[in-house]
Scaffold this motif. Structure first.
Motif, PDB file in Angstrom:
ATOM      1  N   LEU A 125     150.569 -55.650 -45.399  1.00 45.27           N
ATOM      2  CA  LEU A 125     151.834 -54.922 -45.350  1.00 45.27           C
ATOM      3  C   LEU A 125     152.644 -55.140 -46.619  1.00 45.27           C
ATOM      4  O   LEU A 125     153.404 -54.261 -47.048  1.00 45.27           O
ATOM      5  CB  LEU A 125     152.627 -55.379 -44.118  1.00 45.27           C
ATOM      6  N   GLU A 126     152.469 -56.308 -47.238  1.00 45.85           N
ATOM      7  CA  GLU A 126     153.142 -56.619 -48.503  1.00 45.85           C
ATOM      8  C   GLU A 126     152.394 -56.075 -49.713  1.00 45.85           C
ATOM      9  O   GLU A 126     152.870 -56.195 -50.844  1.00 45.85           O
ATOM     10  CB  GLU A 126     153.297 -58.140 -48.653  1.00 45.85           C
ATOM     11  N   GLY A 127     151.203 -55.493 -49.489  1.00 46.92           N
ATOM     12  CA  GLY A 127     150.424 -54.979 -50.604  1.00 46.92           C
ATOM     13  C   GLY A 127     149.514 -56.003 -51.249  1.00 46.92           C
ATOM     14  O   GLY A 127     148.958 -55.759 -52.322  1.00 46.92           O
ATOM     15  N   TRP A 128     149.319 -57.157 -50.590  1.00 44.37           N
ATOM     16  CA  TRP A 128     148.443 -58.191 -51.126  1.00 44.37           C
ATOM     17  C   TRP A 128     146.988 -57.855 -50.812  1.00 44.37           C
ATOM     18  O   TRP A 128     146.691 -57.123 -49.872  1.00 44.37           O
ATOM     19  CB  TRP A 128     148.786 -59.555 -50.522  1.00 44.37           C
ATOM     20  N   ASN A 129     146.091 -58.445 -51.575  1.00 47.11           N
ATOM     21  CA  ASN A 129     144.655 -58.268 -51.343  1.00 47.11           C
ATOM     22  C   ASN A 129     144.208 -59.207 -50.226  1.00 47.11           C
ATOM     23  O   ASN A 129     144.009 -60.400 -50.435  1.00 47.11           O
ATOM     24  CB  ASN A 129     143.873 -58.550 -52.623  1.00 47.11           C
ATOM     25  N   MET A 130     144.034 -58.645 -49.058  1.00 44.91           N
ATOM     26  CA  MET A 130     143.664 -59.432 -47.889  1.00 44.91           C
ATOM     27  C   MET A 130     142.205 -59.246 -47.485  1.00 44.91           C
ATOM     28  O   MET A 130     141.798 -59.587 -46.390  1.00 44.91           O
ATOM     29  CB  MET A 130     144.581 -59.105 -46.718  1.00 44.91           C
ATOM     30  N   GLY A 131     141.404 -58.648 -48.382  1.00 49.66           N
ATOM     31  CA  GLY A 131     139.963 -58.649 -48.173  1.00 49.66           C
ATOM     32  C   GLY A 131     139.395 -57.451 -47.453  1.00 49.66           C
ATOM     33  O   GLY A 131     138.718 -57.616 -46.440  1.00 49.66           O
ATOM     34  N   GLY A 132     139.638 -56.276 -47.934  1.00 52.67           N
ATOM     35  CA  GLY A 132     138.938 -55.107 -47.417  1.00 52.67           C
ATOM     36  C   GLY A 132     139.358 -54.650 -46.052  1.00 52.67           C
ATOM     37  O   GLY A 132     138.517 -54.447 -45.168  1.00 52.67           O
ATOM     38  N   GLY A 133     140.613 -54.485 -45.833  1.00 51.72           N
ATOM     39  CA  GLY A 133     141.110 -53.976 -44.569  1.00 51.72           C
ATOM     40  C   GLY A 133     142.522 -53.459 -44.744  1.00 51.72           C
ATOM     41  O   GLY A 133     143.146 -53.649 -45.791  1.00 51.72           O
ATOM     42  N   SER A 134     143.043 -52.818 -43.727  1.00 48.25           N
ATOM     43  CA  SER A 134     144.404 -52.291 -43.746  1.00 48.25           C
ATOM     44  C   SER A 134     145.276 -53.083 -42.794  1.00 48.25           C
ATOM     45  O   SER A 134     144.785 -53.855 -41.954  1.00 48.25           O
ATOM     46  CB  SER A 134     144.390 -50.821 -43.330  1.00 48.25           C
ATOM     47  N   THR A 135     146.575 -52.872 -42.909  1.00 50.33           N
ATOM     48  CA  THR A 135     147.494 -53.510 -41.971  1.00 50.33           C
ATOM     49  C   THR A 135     147.092 -53.173 -40.538  1.00 50.33           C
ATOM     50  O   THR A 135     147.045 -54.056 -39.666  1.00 50.33           O
ATOM     51  CB  THR A 135     148.937 -53.057 -42.237  1.00 50.33           C
ATOM     52  N   ARG A 136     146.774 -51.915 -40.293  1.00 49.77           N
ATOM     53  CA  ARG A 136     146.407 -51.496 -38.944  1.00 49.77           C
ATOM     54  C   ARG A 136     145.111 -52.161 -38.481  1.00 49.77           C
ATOM     55  O   ARG A 136     145.042 -52.675 -37.348  1.00 49.77           O
ATOM     56  CB  ARG A 136     146.249 -49.986 -38.885  1.00 49.77           C
ATOM     57  N   SER A 137     144.087 -52.162 -39.328  1.00 50.25           N
ATOM     58  CA  SER A 137     142.802 -52.730 -38.898  1.00 50.25           C
ATOM     59  C   SER A 137     142.914 -54.222 -38.629  1.00 50.25           C
ATOM     60  O   SER A 137     142.333 -54.742 -37.672  1.00 50.25           O
ATOM     61  CB  SER A 137     141.711 -52.449 -39.928  1.00 50.25           C
ATOM     62  N   PHE A 138     143.690 -54.920 -39.464  1.00 51.28           N
ATOM     63  CA  PHE A 138     143.868 -56.357 -39.235  1.00 51.28           C
ATOM     64  C   PHE A 138     144.678 -56.603 -37.958  1.00 51.28           C
ATOM     65  O   PHE A 138     144.375 -57.515 -37.177  1.00 51.28           O
ATOM     66  CB  PHE A 138     144.568 -57.007 -40.431  1.00 51.28           C
ATOM     67  N   TYR A 139     145.718 -55.799 -37.743  1.00 46.72           N
ATOM     68  CA  TYR A 139     146.541 -55.930 -36.531  1.00 46.72           C
ATOM     69  C   TYR A 139     145.684 -55.740 -35.288  1.00 46.72           C
ATOM     70  O   TYR A 139     145.731 -56.548 -34.344  1.00 46.72           O
ATOM     71  CB  TYR A 139     147.660 -54.895 -36.595  1.00 46.72           C
ATOM     72  N   GLU A 140     144.892 -54.702 -35.273  1.00 43.11           N
ATOM     73  CA  GLU A 140     144.062 -54.428 -34.104  1.00 43.11           C
ATOM     74  C   GLU A 140     142.962 -55.474 -33.935  1.00 43.11           C
ATOM     75  O   GLU A 140     142.616 -55.841 -32.803  1.00 43.11           O
ATOM     76  CB  GLU A 140     143.484 -53.021 -34.205  1.00 43.11           C
ATOM     77  N   SER A 141     142.437 -55.988 -35.042  1.00 35.85           N
ATOM     78  CA  SER A 141     141.441 -57.061 -34.955  1.00 35.85           C
ATOM     79  C   SER A 141     142.055 -58.339 -34.401  1.00 35.85           C
ATOM     80  O   SER A 141     141.399 -59.098 -33.668  1.00 35.85           O
ATOM     81  CB  SER A 141     140.832 -57.331 -36.330  1.00 35.85           C
ATOM     82  N   GLY A 142     143.331 -58.598 -34.737  1.00 35.34           N
ATOM     83  CA  GLY A 142     144.013 -59.771 -34.196  1.00 35.34           C
ATOM     84  C   GLY A 142     144.158 -59.689 -32.692  1.00 35.34           C
ATOM     85  O   GLY A 142     143.912 -60.663 -31.966  1.00 35.34           O
ATOM     86  N   ILE A 143     144.537 -58.511 -32.193  1.00 39.26           N
ATOM     87  CA  ILE A 143     144.649 -58.322 -30.748  1.00 39.26           C
ATOM     88  C   ILE A 143     143.289 -58.507 -30.084  1.00 39.26           C
ATOM     89  O   ILE A 143     143.158 -59.225 -29.084  1.00 39.26           O
ATOM     90  CB  ILE A 143     145.203 -56.922 -30.432  1.00 39.26           C
ATOM     91  N   SER A 144     142.275 -57.868 -30.652  1.00 42.64           N
ATOM     92  CA  SER A 144     140.934 -57.943 -30.055  1.00 42.64           C
ATOM     93  C   SER A 144     140.408 -59.370 -30.045  1.00 42.64           C
ATOM     94  O   SER A 144     139.781 -59.804 -29.067  1.00 42.64           O
ATOM     95  CB  SER A 144     139.974 -57.027 -30.819  1.00 42.64           C
ATOM     96  N   ALA A 145     140.650 -60.112 -31.132  1.00 46.69           N
ATOM     97  CA  ALA A 145     140.180 -61.498 -31.195  1.00 46.69           C
ATOM     98  C   ALA A 145     140.854 -62.357 -30.142  1.00 46.69           C
ATOM     99  O   ALA A 145     140.219 -63.207 -29.503  1.00 46.69           O
ATOM    100  CB  ALA A 145     140.418 -62.070 -32.590  1.00 46.69           C
ATOM    101  N   SER A 146     142.160 -62.159 -29.940  1.00 45.84           N
ATOM    102  CA  SER A 146     142.869 -62.952 -28.938  1.00 45.84           C
ATOM    103  C   SER A 146     142.399 -62.600 -27.528  1.00 45.84           C
ATOM    104  O   SER A 146     142.185 -63.490 -26.687  1.00 45.84           O
ATOM    105  CB  SER A 146     144.374 -62.718 -29.048  1.00 45.84           C
ATOM    106  N   LEU A 147     142.227 -61.311 -27.244  1.00 45.42           N
ATOM    107  CA  LEU A 147     141.732 -60.917 -25.927  1.00 45.42           C
ATOM    108  C   LEU A 147     140.357 -61.518 -25.656  1.00 45.42           C
ATOM    109  O   LEU A 147     140.094 -62.059 -24.573  1.00 45.42           O
ATOM    110  CB  LEU A 147     141.676 -59.397 -25.829  1.00 45.42           C
ATOM    111  N   ALA A 148     139.471 -61.443 -26.652  1.00 44.22           N
ATOM    112  CA  ALA A 148     138.116 -61.986 -26.486  1.00 44.22           C
ATOM    113  C   ALA A 148     138.147 -63.499 -26.309  1.00 44.22           C
ATOM    114  O   ALA A 148     137.367 -64.064 -25.522  1.00 44.22           O
ATOM    115  CB  ALA A 148     137.256 -61.607 -27.686  1.00 44.22           C
ATOM    116  N   GLU A 149     139.030 -64.169 -27.031  1.00 45.02           N
ATOM    117  CA  GLU A 149     139.157 -65.627 -26.910  1.00 45.02           C
ATOM    118  C   GLU A 149     139.437 -66.035 -25.470  1.00 45.02           C
ATOM    119  O   GLU A 149     138.971 -67.083 -25.006  1.00 45.02           O
ATOM    120  CB  GLU A 149     140.295 -66.101 -27.822  1.00 45.02           C
ATOM    121  N   HIS A 150     140.158 -65.188 -24.755  1.00 48.19           N
ATOM    122  CA  HIS A 150     140.528 -65.504 -23.375  1.00 48.19           C
ATOM    123  C   HIS A 150     139.664 -64.770 -22.355  1.00 48.19           C
ATOM    124  O   HIS A 150     140.042 -64.649 -21.173  1.00 48.19           O
ATOM    125  CB  HIS A 150     142.009 -65.199 -23.161  1.00 48.19           C
ATOM    126  N   GLY A 151     138.516 -64.277 -22.788  1.00 45.19           N
ATOM    127  CA  GLY A 151     137.541 -63.726 -21.870  1.00 45.19           C
ATOM    128  C   GLY A 151     137.772 -62.296 -21.444  1.00 45.19           C
ATOM    129  O   GLY A 151     137.143 -61.819 -20.497  1.00 45.19           O
TER     130      GLY A 151
END
Length: 527
Positions: A368-394
């Motif tokens: 969101l700040e325009g930094w190089n965060m490794g081949g993704g967008s704010t949206r893709s990282f946001y959605e991956s964060g949600i998915s990772a947390s949901l999966a962590e809890h089964g």
């Protein structure tokens, strides 16, 4: 083995006594303890194991209660105090409680971590040296984020006076220390520490410790974003370039054991706290499947405010209750923590240190700040964060009505049938929203995913002013109104009694304001 363990811990006190120990002179000159020369490699492993456990659980339930449960749990709005005689939820910054927390760190955690790191340096244990450097940064960043200036670089000087360090200097040293640790870990890539199972985080896996070090750097980089944007950007991009945690299999957790049980498995039986109204509003509105992983159903639930399509038996309480309200039996109609935290004597859940979900939310904010965060967008990282947390809890990624969670337009709900929702932030990413609105989305989901790591959640509330949560019902601190939260906690009485010169110098030259709960920390710069 138990005797060895006790002797090793005694060494850490004897060699690295601190000013907040009343019997400093006696401890520092005790000639009857085991000497450093009497240890060997296998004994050293017990020190590391204890240092890792104490870094998250302290050495007793009281110290954990007086810091984590009594302050950060409450100021993150994860929990609400329900004990009639506990007032930190009303912003009373109880000095005796803070003494126990601060003293528990400097007489228990800090000496063990210092000993483990120094012993590794002396004996040229490069991998273990790197591990304990990372761990030192981890444990100290949680403490400086409570107080600001703290004894850091001169801790263990063997003197009665231990100088404080500015928080800005501490954070800059964190990044330097992580540089050193990362270099050592990289040079030993693919190897395994001799600690094996005594490393209760990664069983000695060097490559995973490298990811943990870089992930910690990423967390700290975002922490200083508003105070030093250039420092933040440099370290965030460096962390991504060196490799961070990207899946739950690499999550850093301290593995609980019967001898080192999750402290909540003691504290929940005391019935001092319950689920907050904020948690109910957010989890209920989002039809969040993690609700049952975080909390237990209330003894008596209120179906009148359940959304259409599903039953939500989890009931929260507004923070800042009056004493009369706390005496009215509110525990019976609200939710305790989840069943995994309730069995006294059980080891309880592992303690989360750094997880993939948090990493994706950090990367989303960096993008969101325009930094190089490794081949993704704010949206893709946001959605991956949600998915990772949901999966962590089964979870399979569906909400409580069977629809995909990540694309849901759900917003928080009122915590009861008469109350407004805590906010209007939806789950589904709002691509056309303002930068600030998107940041609120990121931090709201991050707040959920961090549970029960309230130290981090409280720090993020102060740093970003998100998520939007309910005001307190009552504040008994004239400096802090109901629509604010403490920005720090005051320096403790044991320091004013035993290290007065140093603590007064810290107030005069390092703090940047009065020694109270209103003065902001160095990194707390967002308007």
């Amino acid at each position: 083995m138990k005797k060895i363990f006790q002797l090793i811990i005694t060494i850490s006190f004897a060699i690295f006594g601190t000013s907040c120990t009343k019997d400093f002179n006696e401890i520092n000159t005790n000639t009857k303890v085991l000497t450093v020369d009497g240890l060997d490699q296998s004994s050293y492993g017990f020190v590391v194991k204890r240092a890792l456990y104490s870094g998250v659980y302290f050495d007793n339930s009281t110290s954990f209660l007086r810091g984590h449960a009594a302050f950060s749990d409450i100021y993150s709005n994860y929990q609400t105090h329900t004990h009639p005689d506990f007032y930190s939820d009303n912003f009373v910054l109880n000095g005796a409680w803070l003494d126990a927390f601060y003293g528990g760190f400097y007489t228990g955690v800090a000496p063990q971590v210092k000993y483990a790191e120094d012993y590794a340096v002396t004996n040229k244990y490069d991998i273990e040296n790197a591990m304990m450097k990372v761990w030192r940064v981890y444990v100290y960043h949680r403490i400086t984020d409570f107080w600001g200036p703290i004894p850091y670089s001169k801790f263990g000087n063997g003197e009665k006076t231990v100088p404080y360090d500015k928080q800005e200097d501490i954070y800059k040293d964190f990044f330097t220390t992580l540089d050193q640790a990362v270099a050592l870990l990289k040079s030993n890539s693919g190897k395994t520490s001799f600690l094996g199972a005594q490393d209760v985080i990664y069983a000695g896996n060097v490559d995973k410790w490298l990811k943990m070090a870089n992930t910690l750097r990423l967390r700290l980089a975002l922490r200083v974003k508003y105070a030093d944007p250039a420092l933040a950007k440099t370290n965030a991009e460096k962390a991504i370039a060196d490799g961070v945690i990207e899946n739950n299999a690499d999550n850093a957790t301290v593995k609980s054991a019967i001898a080192f049980a999750n402290k909540y498995n003691t504290l929940t039986a005391w019935s001092d706290f319950r689920m907050s109204a904020d948690m109910e509003s957010v989890l209920k509105g989002y039809a969040d499947p993690r609700a049952s992983k975080f909390f237990s159903a209330a003894g008596t639930s209120d179906p009148s405010d359940d959304p259409a399509g599903f039953t939500f038996n989890f009931e929260g309480i507004r923070n800042g209750q009056t004493k009369i309200a706390k005496q009215s039996g509110i525990n019976a109609v609200s939710s305790n923590m989840a069943p995994a935290y309730l069995t006294v004597g059980d080891k309880g859940p592992d303690w989360p240190v750094l997880r993939a979900a948090e990493v994706y939310f950090l990367r989303a904010e960096g993008a969101l700040e325009g930094w190089n965060m490794g081949g993704g967008s704010t949206r893709s990282f946001y959605e991956s964060g949600i998915s990772a947390s949901l999966a962590e809890h089964g979870s399979d990624g569906k909400n409580l009505v069977g629809n995909p969670y990540v694309s849901s337009t759900n917003v928080p709900a009122g915590y009861d049938s008469q109350s407004a929702p805590v906010s209007t932030i939806p789950v589904a990413f709002q691509s056309s929203a303002s930068k600030e609105r998107i940041l609120e989305q990121i931090i709201t989901q991050k707040w959920i995913a961090l549970y029960p790591d309230s130290e981090e959640a409280w720090a993020e509330r102060r740093r970003t002013n998100y998520p939007t949560l309910y005001d307190r019902i009552l504040s008994e601190n004239p400096d802090i109104p109901v629509n604010k939260i403490p920005r720090r906690v005051p320096f403790v009485g044991i320091e004013y009694n035993n290290n007065r010169t140093a603590v007064e110098a810290a107030v005069a030259t390092m703090l940047g304001g009065p020694d109270n709960g209103v003065t902001k920390l160095w990194w707390d710069k967002k308007p």
